[in-house]
Write a protein that holds these residues in place. Structure first.
Motif, mmCIF file in Angstrom:
data_model
loop_
_atom_site.group_PDB
_atom_site.id
_atom_site.type_symbol
_atom_site.label_atom_id
_atom_site.label_comp_id
_atom_site.label_asym_id
_atom_site.label_seq_id
_atom_site.Cartn_x
_atom_site.Cartn_y
_atom_site.Cartn_z
ATOM 1 N N THR A 43 0.811 -1.215 0.000
ATOM 2 C CA THR A 43 0.000 0.000 0.000
ATOM 3 C C THR A 43 0.846 1.268 0.000
ATOM 4 O O THR A 43 0.322 2.352 -0.168
ATOM 5 C CB THR A 43 -0.941 0.027 1.229
ATOM 6 N N GLY A 44 2.131 1.138 0.196
ATOM 7 C CA GLY A 44 3.013 2.302 0.195
ATOM 8 C C GLY A 44 4.353 1.938 -0.407
ATOM 9 O O GLY A 44 4.519 0.894 -1.021
ATOM 10 N N TRP A 45 5.312 2.798 -0.198
ATOM 11 C CA TRP A 45 6.643 2.568 -0.745
ATOM 12 C C TRP A 45 7.356 1.419 -0.032
ATOM 13 O O TRP A 45 8.098 0.661 -0.637
ATOM 14 C CB TRP A 45 7.450 3.857 -0.619
ATOM 15 N N PHE A 46 7.108 1.275 1.273
ATOM 16 C CA PHE A 46 7.784 0.254 2.071
ATOM 17 C C PHE A 46 6.782 -0.771 2.577
ATOM 18 O O PHE A 46 5.576 -0.547 2.568
ATOM 19 C CB PHE A 46 8.514 0.899 3.265
ATOM 20 N N GLU A 47 7.309 -1.900 3.016
ATOM 21 C CA GLU A 47 6.500 -2.951 3.635
ATOM 22 C C GLU A 47 7.254 -3.443 4.865
ATOM 23 O O GLU A 47 8.464 -3.268 4.974
ATOM 24 C CB GLU A 47 6.225 -4.086 2.645
ATOM 25 N N LYS A 48 6.553 -4.053 5.776
ATOM 26 C CA LYS A 48 7.172 -4.524 7.023
ATOM 27 C C LYS A 48 8.327 -5.494 6.744
ATOM 28 O O LYS A 48 9.316 -5.532 7.471
ATOM 29 C CB LYS A 48 6.108 -5.183 7.902
ATOM 30 N N ASN A 49 8.221 -6.257 5.680
ATOM 31 C CA ASN A 49 9.261 -7.205 5.289
ATOM 32 C C ASN A 49 10.617 -6.526 5.077
ATOM 33 O O ASN A 49 11.663 -7.152 5.226
ATOM 34 C CB ASN A 49 8.834 -7.935 4.005
ATOM 35 N N ASP A 50 10.615 -5.238 4.755
ATOM 36 C CA ASP A 50 11.869 -4.509 4.550
ATOM 37 C C ASP A 50 12.712 -4.437 5.817
ATOM 38 O O ASP A 50 13.909 -4.136 5.750
ATOM 39 C CB ASP A 50 11.584 -3.092 4.032
ATOM 40 N N LEU A 51 12.124 -4.744 6.958
ATOM 41 C CA LEU A 51 12.885 -4.773 8.206
ATOM 42 C C LEU A 51 13.988 -5.837 8.151
ATOM 43 O O LEU A 51 15.044 -5.668 8.763
ATOM 44 C CB LEU A 51 11.962 -5.017 9.401
ATOM 45 N N TYR A 52 13.750 -6.925 7.411
ATOM 46 C CA TYR A 52 14.801 -7.938 7.251
ATOM 47 C C TYR A 52 16.037 -7.321 6.592
ATOM 48 O O TYR A 52 17.169 -7.603 6.993
ATOM 49 C CB TYR A 52 14.311 -9.131 6.430
ATOM 50 N N ALA A 53 15.839 -6.491 5.586
ATOM 51 C CA ALA A 53 16.971 -5.836 4.913
ATOM 52 C C ALA A 53 17.729 -4.935 5.882
ATOM 53 O O ALA A 53 18.966 -4.884 5.847
ATOM 54 C CB ALA A 53 16.479 -5.039 3.710
ATOM 55 N N LEU A 54 16.991 -4.251 6.745
ATOM 56 C CA LEU A 54 17.651 -3.383 7.732
ATOM 57 C C LEU A 54 18.487 -4.194 8.725
ATOM 58 O O LEU A 54 19.591 -3.791 9.087
ATOM 59 C CB LEU A 54 16.618 -2.549 8.483
ATOM 60 N N VAL A 55 17.968 -5.343 9.134
ATOM 61 C CA VAL A 55 18.718 -6.208 10.062
ATOM 62 C C VAL A 55 20.023 -6.667 9.411
ATOM 63 O O VAL A 55 21.107 -6.559 9.998
ATOM 64 C CB VAL A 55 17.863 -7.420 10.509
#
Length: 178
Positions: A43-55
């Motif tokens: 629904t937006g530019w980011f998704e919660k799954n992107d937290l894996y990339a941050l980790v």
């Protein structure tokens, strides 16, 4: 310098193997809370799954930090993780999920196989019954179709979606399905 380059390349390969296991057993297991967003419409530019990339970026940054302060070869392992992250961003986020401002669907070769394999990963609803957990490695499409069929005999797939492309029901003879 050759040894350092080899460490980077080996790390990229090992990251793909690690990512296959993490995707299958963590993201589609106890880590589904973050990964679910990736299997739902964004629904937006980011998704919660992107937290894996941050980790993983945080781990790579820490390795580079400690490696450049004397804990060699951690900086080269961190560089390999960073290179893998870049390849993931280009292949997975860009090519497959079209998170770039332009789209391109490969029509042949390795990139087509990678594209189709990941679209088949998304052909099922929920965390169970998915195939092809790699981000840069794609098993042969015929094998993935066979496994999907075996796993889901009689079970519904994502409604209105072609298993090979993930697109709205495409005819079996379409260029993407070949």
């Amino acid at each position: 310098m050759l040894v350092n380059a080899l460490i980077v390349v080996v790390t990229v390969v090992l990251m793909e193997l690690f990512s296959i296991a993490a995707h299958k057993y963590v993201m589609h297991g106890f880590g589904w809370g973050w990964h679910r967003s990736h299997h739902e419409p964004r629904t937006g530019w980011f998704e919660k799954n992107d937290l894996y990339a941050l980790v993983f970026a945080g781990i790579a940054i820490a390795l580079i930090f400690y490696g450049t302060r004397g804990a060699h070869p951690l900086e080269w392992i961190g560089a390999g993780m960073t290179a893998y992250g870049f390849l993931y961003f280009v292949a997975h986020d860009g090519l497959v999920h079209r998170r770039w401002p332009f789209t391109w669907v490969p029509r042949r070769g390795y990139l087509k196989r990678l594209y189709q394999a990941h679209r088949m990963h998304h052909a099922v609803e929920g965390k169970d019954g998915a195939v092809s957990f790699g981000f840069l490695y794609a098993p042969p499409v015929a094998e993935l179709k066979r496994r999907l069929h075996v796993l889901h005999q009689g079970a519904p797939r994502r409604p209105g979606r072609d298993a090979a492309t993930g697109r709205p029901d495409a005819p079996a003879s379409s260029a993407d399905a070949r």
